[in-house]
Motif scaffolding. Sequence first.
Motif, mmCIF file in Angstrom:
data_model
loop_
_atom_site.group_PDB
_atom_site.id
_atom_site.type_symbol
_atom_site.label_atom_id
_atom_site.label_comp_id
_atom_site.label_asym_id
_atom_site.label_seq_id
_atom_site.Cartn_x
_atom_site.Cartn_y
_atom_site.Cartn_z
ATOM 1 N N LEU A 46 0.823 -1.219 0.000
ATOM 2 C CA LEU A 46 0.000 0.000 0.000
ATOM 3 C C LEU A 46 0.855 1.267 0.000
ATOM 4 O O LEU A 46 0.583 2.211 -0.731
ATOM 5 C CB LEU A 46 -0.953 -0.002 1.197
ATOM 6 N N SER A 47 1.898 1.288 0.801
ATOM 7 C CA SER A 47 2.745 2.479 0.839
ATOM 8 C C SER A 47 3.517 2.636 -0.463
ATOM 9 O O SER A 47 3.730 3.753 -0.936
ATOM 10 C CB SER A 47 3.700 2.437 2.025
ATOM 11 N N LYS A 48 3.917 1.532 -1.075
ATOM 12 C CA LYS A 48 4.629 1.605 -2.365
ATOM 13 C C LYS A 48 3.688 2.065 -3.474
ATOM 14 O O LYS A 48 4.105 2.762 -4.393
ATOM 15 C CB LYS A 48 5.276 0.263 -2.718
ATOM 16 N N ALA A 49 2.419 1.679 -3.392
ATOM 17 C CA ALA A 49 1.445 2.152 -4.376
ATOM 18 C C ALA A 49 1.244 3.659 -4.246
ATOM 19 O O ALA A 49 1.160 4.368 -5.254
ATOM 20 C CB ALA A 49 0.118 1.416 -4.203
ATOM 21 N N ALA A 50 1.204 4.146 -3.016
ATOM 22 C CA ALA A 50 1.073 5.590 -2.799
ATOM 23 C C ALA A 50 2.316 6.320 -3.286
ATOM 24 O O ALA A 50 2.221 7.395 -3.896
ATOM 25 C CB ALA A 50 0.836 5.876 -1.317
ATOM 26 N N GLU A 51 3.489 5.747 -3.046
ATOM 27 C CA GLU A 51 4.733 6.351 -3.519
ATOM 28 C C GLU A 51 4.779 6.367 -5.043
ATOM 29 O O GLU A 51 5.218 7.341 -5.664
ATOM 30 C CB GLU A 51 5.932 5.580 -2.958
ATOM 31 N N GLU A 52 4.313 5.296 -5.661
ATOM 32 C CA GLU A 52 4.270 5.222 -7.127
ATOM 33 C C GLU A 52 3.381 6.321 -7.702
ATOM 34 O O GLU A 52 3.743 6.998 -8.661
ATOM 35 C CB GLU A 52 3.749 3.848 -7.542
ATOM 36 N N GLU A 53 2.218 6.504 -7.107
ATOM 37 C CA GLU A 53 1.305 7.551 -7.577
ATOM 38 C C GLU A 53 1.909 8.939 -7.384
ATOM 39 O O GLU A 53 1.768 9.812 -8.242
ATOM 40 C CB GLU A 53 -0.045 7.439 -6.849
ATOM 41 N N LEU A 54 2.607 9.137 -6.294
ATOM 42 C CA LEU A 54 3.284 10.412 -6.050
ATOM 43 C C LEU A 54 4.361 10.667 -7.097
ATOM 44 O O LEU A 54 4.503 11.785 -7.605
ATOM 45 C CB LEU A 54 3.888 10.423 -4.647
ATOM 46 N N ARG A 113 2.685 11.664 -10.353
ATOM 47 C CA ARG A 113 2.227 13.072 -10.298
ATOM 48 C C ARG A 113 3.386 14.034 -10.452
ATOM 49 O O ARG A 113 3.282 15.059 -11.125
ATOM 50 C CB ARG A 113 1.480 13.343 -8.998
#
Length: 181
Positions: A150-158, A161
């Motif tokens: 989950l944290s890696k998915a958020a980092e990927e999206e960041l 962007r």
Amino acid sequence: MTPNVYPLTFLSARRRALQHLALSAAAVVGVSGCGFALRKAPTFAFQSVRIAGSETTPIARELRAALITNGLTVITTATPASTPAEVVLTVTVDQRERIAVGQTAAGQVRELQLRTRFIFRMRTANEKDLIQDTELLLERDLSFSETAVLSKAAEEELLYRDMASDVVQQVVRRMAAVKSL
């Protein structure tokens, strides 16, 4: 009556503040003398632009907002066709890529490479090329762990962007570099 005596710490603090102020003033004078200047808002040789091609992608939406912020009239397919535009910005490719570049001996992914590919061109309403087909390719590396999905998915999206903002800034600067139609 005791005379006004300032403690030694007050004088040394005041002296340090004056020294800091003098060094800051010297730095400002030194930087201004070398030709350094902050980047200013871009100026364009045109007032209106039509965005054609991929209009609903995150980069296209952010690009539209940036152009409006910089004072341009942005025309899209949602705008009535009777509205003329001085230039047409055609987005031919706007894609994201996610590639596994590192694996463990067991075949588990350990490192990913994220890519954003953006290809565009700009022409006048009379089909005169102002900017030939230009490809912008940005890459970012991302470590990966199955325990922190989950944290890696958020980092990927960041990271995506961040790359989108970088692409938009590059496109706006290239559009501003066009000095005549």
